[in-house]
Design an enzyme around this catalytic site. Structure first.
Site, PDB file in Angstrom:
ATOM      1  N   HIS A  68      -9.471  40.642  25.416  1.00 59.46           N
ATOM      2  CA  HIS A  68     -10.006  42.008  25.410  1.00 59.46           C
ATOM      3  C   HIS A  68      -8.871  42.989  25.144  1.00 59.46           C
ATOM      4  O   HIS A  68      -7.716  42.596  24.996  1.00 59.46           O
ATOM      5  CB  HIS A  68     -10.735  42.335  26.711  1.00 59.46           C
ATOM      6  CG  HIS A  68      -9.888  42.262  27.944  1.00 59.46           C
ATOM      7  ND1 HIS A  68      -9.430  41.067  28.481  1.00 59.46           N
ATOM      8  CD2 HIS A  68      -9.389  43.243  28.757  1.00 59.46           C
ATOM      9  CE1 HIS A  68      -8.712  41.311  29.559  1.00 59.46           C
ATOM     10  NE2 HIS A  68      -8.671  42.623  29.749  1.00 59.46           N
ATOM     11  N   HIS A 163     -16.317  41.959  31.350  1.00 59.34           N
ATOM     12  CA  HIS A 163     -15.228  42.757  31.928  1.00 59.34           C
ATOM     13  C   HIS A 163     -15.218  44.167  31.344  1.00 59.34           C
ATOM     14  O   HIS A 163     -15.271  45.158  32.076  1.00 59.34           O
ATOM     15  CB  HIS A 163     -13.902  42.045  31.669  1.00 59.34           C
ATOM     16  CG  HIS A 163     -12.702  42.770  32.173  1.00 59.34           C
ATOM     17  ND1 HIS A 163     -12.519  43.047  33.516  1.00 59.34           N
ATOM     18  CD2 HIS A 163     -11.612  43.274  31.533  1.00 59.34           C
ATOM     19  CE1 HIS A 163     -11.373  43.685  33.674  1.00 59.34           C
ATOM     20  NE2 HIS A 163     -10.808  43.843  32.483  1.00 59.34           N
ATOM     21  N   HIS A 408     -13.673  42.613  37.952  1.00 61.72           N
ATOM     22  CA  HIS A 408     -13.135  41.279  38.185  1.00 61.72           C
ATOM     23  C   HIS A 408     -13.989  40.609  39.255  1.00 61.72           C
ATOM     24  O   HIS A 408     -14.515  41.272  40.153  1.00 61.72           O
ATOM     25  CB  HIS A 408     -11.681  41.342  38.672  1.00 61.72           C
ATOM     26  CG  HIS A 408     -10.721  41.898  37.677  1.00 61.72           C
ATOM     27  ND1 HIS A 408     -10.110  41.126  36.720  1.00 61.72           N
ATOM     28  CD2 HIS A 408     -10.260  43.159  37.496  1.00 61.72           C
ATOM     29  CE1 HIS A 408      -9.309  41.886  35.989  1.00 61.72           C
ATOM     30  NE2 HIS A 408      -9.389  43.129  36.441  1.00 61.72           N
TER      31      HIS A 408
END
EC number: 3.1.27.-
Length: 779
Positions: A68, A163, A408
């Site tokens: 990411h 995420h 997370h």
């Protein structure tokens, strides 16, 4: 590092192990090398912020996968691509690439890494330039979720990680070994993103984040309520709220929460009474990316987009602020400012401006990395150093709170995901040493019942630059290609038909009228099909780790780079008998032989030679026979030469021919024949004399040898005590008994008297036909 062993999987972390920041991991297996992420450490500057790239030869890397766009996972990518000997290919998802360019350009401009001066007063040239960023951007390739990409034998598939927008976990497959790298992932469905997916295929190795160790998150709704209450109470007392956030990611989640809350409390907060600002150099550019990729978000966002025909990321109560020069700081306000670690930029400037007043609030909503100002201020120090002059301290009187919206997994979510993956080897990354150690202990305790079994789970938490070696014995699977596929289907159909016939026949005899197709199908399904045996060539592609199973005739089409060499065996044997006798034995053993050349007219057959070569043939006394398709027997005077192409069947047939040649002069049948046929006469007389000496019983004995070879002890031949007595009136019979199936044979008339099994009947009839053809020349 040593050269990758053919059976050893190697994991080598250049950063992000026993720490959070500068994530970068190396995987090696079967001579292939994969690099995962290329971040920087937000707490450090310059070269010190990089992963330990000097510890590994980056020219060996085949592919680099970016999970990411966050700086601790992607910010050193231009450095790797432009300033090192890296020569591999780089992949990331479409949203990640769209955000990466703007985020990294801002990173170069804002942070001290791009334009700081060292303590010696010399100019720091920076890790990379804008030109490096542009050049590297053009080389990056994009991948779609759930699509598998194959790069020279390395296969990888991207799955949603939950995420941030575009975040991916990668399942990598090399030579049958599957490794799942989660990157940063979340199993919680929030306001705009789906939760992380569980890949459908199992994995041998799981590389998983351990950011929060064994900590457990509060329910999301509770955290949202706390967030809004804290902010509401602060602005009602005239205070200002600073939320340090990354420019992209959790900022958009918090803005969705605040925009909705402000709309619900418009009387107190709306209408500009308490403004909300999103302060980032990339504010509008960042939001345009989110507005573009609405369809990659969760159902709730897509539904709002469809129903209202307006983009959910066009906020009613939030304004964009590019710099502080345009900010009129006259009353209570809420400010979402980047960067999230408070190391520099707008968020750091606002912190130094607002922290001396006790009515203000600094609200940390993300994960804070060790060594950063965000981590330091959570300790509620009395003073903080000024960014422009660290020797000057600023009093800290503001309220400091933490409500984690970091995407997370907590311990429970991480454990559930790990159990679903069921990987026997777990490697923990992206976590500080203490939380990671606690997570390792908790996992080992959870899987303690499997210790010492075949399903034992191994957990590793290596430090940076410490190698983990795992041994694997992969299962190789070959892919059938070409004409051999049709051969396999043909054999399968034959097997199915034989099983149907064998199962249906007893039922037909019991109740022939009541047999239906459904019963027939049930009988076939009860028993698994037998293994099918086919012959072919197994071709291994070491580069792509593929095995192809194909016939020799298809080799050139499917593997044009391979050349073929045909090996032919040749054996010479001395013989001390006439060619007629050898020919007779060959016919007895194999039934027929193709005559290629017969100079002495031994066989009474026309040789099969090409018309143009007939005129060139001279009488050399040769007898050349082609046996079973590929075995060539040449007899000249007292020398017999056998030639054949090597394979299992040909080797067996050739061995039989050589055995005949070596024993032909002493075999009992040869003695019997030659005792009456060695005087000078033509071949017709030899045949007639031999035929006259072999009576009915001898003929039956010859045929019964075939049955004995086929059925073994299941075959019984019934003869008189005086087996050579000529009694034409008594029938010579044989019986084949296999289980409940029985066949009674009349050898005088070469027919089946009775048989209760069609498959067995067919086999017996075939043997009778073969046996009759073999002994016909002798009768």
């Amino acid at each position: 590092m040593e050269r990758t062993n053919t059976t050893t999987f190697k994991f080598f972390s250049l950063g992000g192990s026993n720490e959070v920041g500068r994530s970068c991991h190396i995987l090696q297996y079967k001579g292939k090398t994969v690099m995962l992420d290329a971040g920087i450490h937000p707490a450090y500057q310059g070269l010190a912020s990089l992963p330990f790239y000097d510890e590994f030869d980056l020219s060996k890397v085949d592919i680099l996968l970016i999970s990411h766009f966050h700086l601790d996972h992607a910010a050193s990518l231009p450095y790797v691509m432009q300033r090192t000997n890296f020569q591999g290919r780089v992949f990331m998802t479409h949203p990640t690439k769209a955000i990466y360019r703007w985020l990294l350009r801002d990173f170069v401009r804002v942070t001290s890494i791009g334009s700081s001066s060292s303590s010696m007063g010399t100019k720091d040239e920076g890790l990379f330039s804008d030109e490096d960023l542009v050049d590297s951007f053009d080389k990056i390739e994009t991948v779609d979720y759930h699509s598998t990409v194959d790069v020279n034998g390395i296969k990888f598939t991207a799955f949603h990680a939950g995420h941030v927008l575009g975040a991916a976990m990668f399942q990598i497959e090399i030579a049958g070994l599957r490794v799942l790298f989660t990157g940063d992932y979340s199993r919680e469905v929030d306001r705009h993103l789906n939760s992380a997916e569980v890949p459908p295929l199992s994995s041998n190795v799981l590389i998983v984040e351990s950011t929060f160790g064994t900590a457990t998150h509060e329910p999301r709704l509770n955290r949202e309520r706390k967030l809004t209450q804290l902010i509401h109470s602060t602005v009602m007392r005239g205070g200002r709220v600073l939320l340090p956030v990354f420019a992209l990611g959790r900022a958009q989640e918090i803005m969705l929460i605040l925009d909705e809350y402000w709309s619900q409390h418009a009387d107190e907060l709306g209408g500009g009474q308490v403004p909300i600002f999103y302060a980032s150099n990339l504010a509008k550019k960042c939001m345009s990316v989110f507005q573009t990729y609405v369809n990659m978000m969760n159902d709730d966002i897509r539904k709002k987009f469809r129903d209202s025909q307006t983009n959910p990321f066009i906020f009613k109560n939030i304004s964009y602020l590019r710099n502080l020069e345009d900010f009129q700081d006259f009353g209570p306000s809420v400010m979402l400012a980047s960067p999230g670690m408070l190391q520099s930029g707008l968020s750091r400037d606002l912190l130094e401006r607002w922290c001396p007043e006790d009515k203000n609030l600094v609200l940390i909503t993300g994960y804070s990395i060790e060594g950063t100002m965000a981590k330091f201020i959570m300790l509620e120090p009395d003073t903080i150093p000024s960014i422009n002059n660290p020797e000057i301290t600023i009093p800290r009187r503001c309220q400091v709170e933490e409500i984690s919206f970091a995407a997370h997994v907590d311990f429970q979510e991480n454990l559930e995901f790990i159990e679903k993956i069921s990987a026997p080897n777990i490697i923990l990354v992206h976590g500080e040493a203490n939380p990671m150690g606690r997570l390792k202990s908790a996992l080992l305790s959870n899987f303690a019942s499997l210790k010492g079994t075949d399903n034992e789970v191994h957990v590793f938490n290596p430090r940076n630059c410490v190698e983990v070696d795992l041994e694997f014995q992969g299962v190789k699977v070959a892919k059938a290609v070409g004409n051999i596929v049709n051969e396999i289907y043909k054999e399968e159909n034959v097997e199915i038909k034989e099983e149907i016939a064998a199962k249906i026949e007893p039922i037909k005899e019991e109740n022939e009228d009541n047999l239906d197709s459904q019963a027939e199908k049930g009988l076939v399904d009860e028993e698994e099909h037998k293994d099918i045996v086919v012959s072919g060539i197994l071709v291994s592609d070491d580069k792509n780790f593929e095995l192809d199973f194909l016939s020799l005739s298809d080799l050139r089409e499917h593997h044009p780079d391979l050349s073929t060499t045909i090996l032919r065996e040749r054996q010479s044997v001395r013989v001390n008998c006439k060619k007629e006798l050898i020919y007779w034995h060959i016919l007895q053993m194999f039934g027929e032989a193709e005559v290629l050349q017969d100079d002495d007219r031994v066989t009474n057959q026309e040789p099969k030679v090409k018309e143009e070569s007939k005129d060139n043939l001279t009488n050399t006394g040769k007898l050349i026979l082609q046996i079973m398709g590929d075995i060539k027997l040449t007899i000249v005077n007292t020398l017999a030469v056998v030639e054949w192409t090597q394979d299992l069947m040909n080797d067996t047939v050739a061995d039989s021919i050589i055995a005949i040649l070596m024993n032909v002069d002493s075999a009992p049948a040869s003695v019997k024949l030659s005792s009456h046929s060695c005087d000078d006469h033509d071949h017709n007389n030899v045949q007639s004399n031999a035929q006259g000496k072999i009576d009915e019983v001898e003929r039956v004995k010859q045929i019964s040898r075939l049955f004995k070879e086929q059925f073994g002890d299941c075959f019984t031949l019934f003869l008189n005590k005086d087996e050579y007595a000529s009694n034409k009136e008594e029938t010579i019979t044989g019986v084949v008994t296999i289980g409940k199936s029985t066949a009674k044979i009349d050898f005088n008339n070469m027919k089946i008297l009775e048989c209760n099994s069609n498959p067995l009947k067919g086999r017996v009839e075939s043997l009778l036909n073969i046996g009759g053809n073999l002994v016909t020349p002798l009768c």
